[in-house]
Design a protein around this motif. Structure first.
Motif, short mmCIF file in Angstrom:
data_model
loop_
_atom_site.label_atom_id
_atom_site.label_comp_id
_atom_site.label_asym_id
_atom_site.label_seq_id
_atom_site.Cartn_x
_atom_site.Cartn_y
_atom_site.Cartn_z
N UNK A 60 0.83 -1.21 0.00
CA UNK A 60 0.00 0.00 0.00
C UNK A 60 0.86 1.25 0.00
N UNK A 61 1.94 1.22 0.78
CA UNK A 61 2.87 2.36 0.80
C UNK A 61 3.49 2.54 -0.58
N UNK A 62 3.93 1.43 -1.18
CA UNK A 62 4.53 1.51 -2.52
C UNK A 62 3.52 2.02 -3.54
N UNK A 63 2.29 1.57 -3.44
CA UNK A 63 1.25 2.03 -4.36
C UNK A 63 1.01 3.53 -4.22
N UNK A 64 0.93 4.00 -2.98
CA UNK A 64 0.76 5.43 -2.75
C UNK A 64 1.91 6.24 -3.29
N UNK A 65 3.12 5.74 -3.10
CA UNK A 65 4.28 6.46 -3.61
C UNK A 65 4.33 6.44 -5.13
N UNK A 66 3.95 5.32 -5.73
CA UNK A 66 3.92 5.24 -7.19
C UNK A 66 2.91 6.22 -7.77
N UNK A 69 4.42 9.62 -7.45
CA UNK A 69 5.51 9.79 -8.39
C UNK A 69 4.97 10.09 -9.79
N UNK A 70 3.95 9.36 -10.20
CA UNK A 70 3.39 9.58 -11.53
C UNK A 70 2.71 10.95 -11.63
N UNK A 71 2.04 11.35 -10.55
CA UNK A 71 1.43 12.69 -10.54
C UNK A 71 2.52 13.76 -10.70
N UNK A 72 3.62 13.59 -9.99
CA UNK A 72 4.71 14.56 -10.08
C UNK A 72 5.36 14.55 -11.46
N UNK A 73 5.50 13.36 -12.05
CA UNK A 73 6.03 13.27 -13.42
C UNK A 73 5.15 14.04 -14.39
N UNK A 74 3.84 13.90 -14.25
CA UNK A 74 2.91 14.62 -15.12
C UNK A 74 3.05 16.12 -14.93
N UNK A 75 3.18 16.56 -13.67
CA UNK A 75 3.36 17.99 -13.41
C UNK A 75 4.65 18.51 -14.02
N UNK A 76 5.73 17.73 -13.87
CA UNK A 76 7.01 18.14 -14.44
C UNK A 76 6.90 18.24 -15.97
N UNK A 77 6.25 17.27 -16.58
CA UNK A 77 6.09 17.29 -18.04
C UNK A 77 5.32 18.54 -18.47
#
Length: 108
Positions: A60-66, A69-77
């Motif tokens: 669950x922790x890994x899922x939340x972090x993933x 991470x993807x949300x932040x990648x989208x923001x960076x893009x």
């Protein structure tokens, strides 16, 4: 909601309390965030084998972090795309200024 797994999760979190207290104060917020991720997915984790609840907690922790991470990648893009557009606009403005100055500041 799975109150049974939430109780197990609370027990696991409590068992880590001495570790949390040993962390520097500034790091305790990150520790708490990990258990927030675990709490977010407690309903799904409750469907897993109760003999090894820590696996569900860690996943669950890994899922939340993933997800984060993807949300932040989208923001960076998006920010990189905006940066490229702004650079193009700046280059166009600089070209116009140079052209204006080359004509002696005469507008037309």
């Amino acid at each position: 909601m799975n109150p049974t797994f939430r109780r197990v999760l609370g027990t696991i979190e409590d068992s880590w309390e001495s570790y949390r207290r040993a962390l520097r104060r500034r790091d305790q917020q990150y520790f708490d965030a990990l258990f927030e991720y675990a709490n977010q997915y407690a309903d799904a984790a409750g469907y897993l084998n109760r003999d090894t609840p820590m696996i569900a907690v860690l996943f669950s922790i890994a899922l939340g972090q993933e997800k984060r991470r993807q949300e932040l990648e989208e923001r960076v893009a998006k920010l990189e795309e905006q940066e490229a557009e702004l650079k193009e606009e700046l280059a166009e403005l600089e070209r116009r200024v140079a052209e204006f100055e080359a004509t002696g500041g005469d507008d037309g």
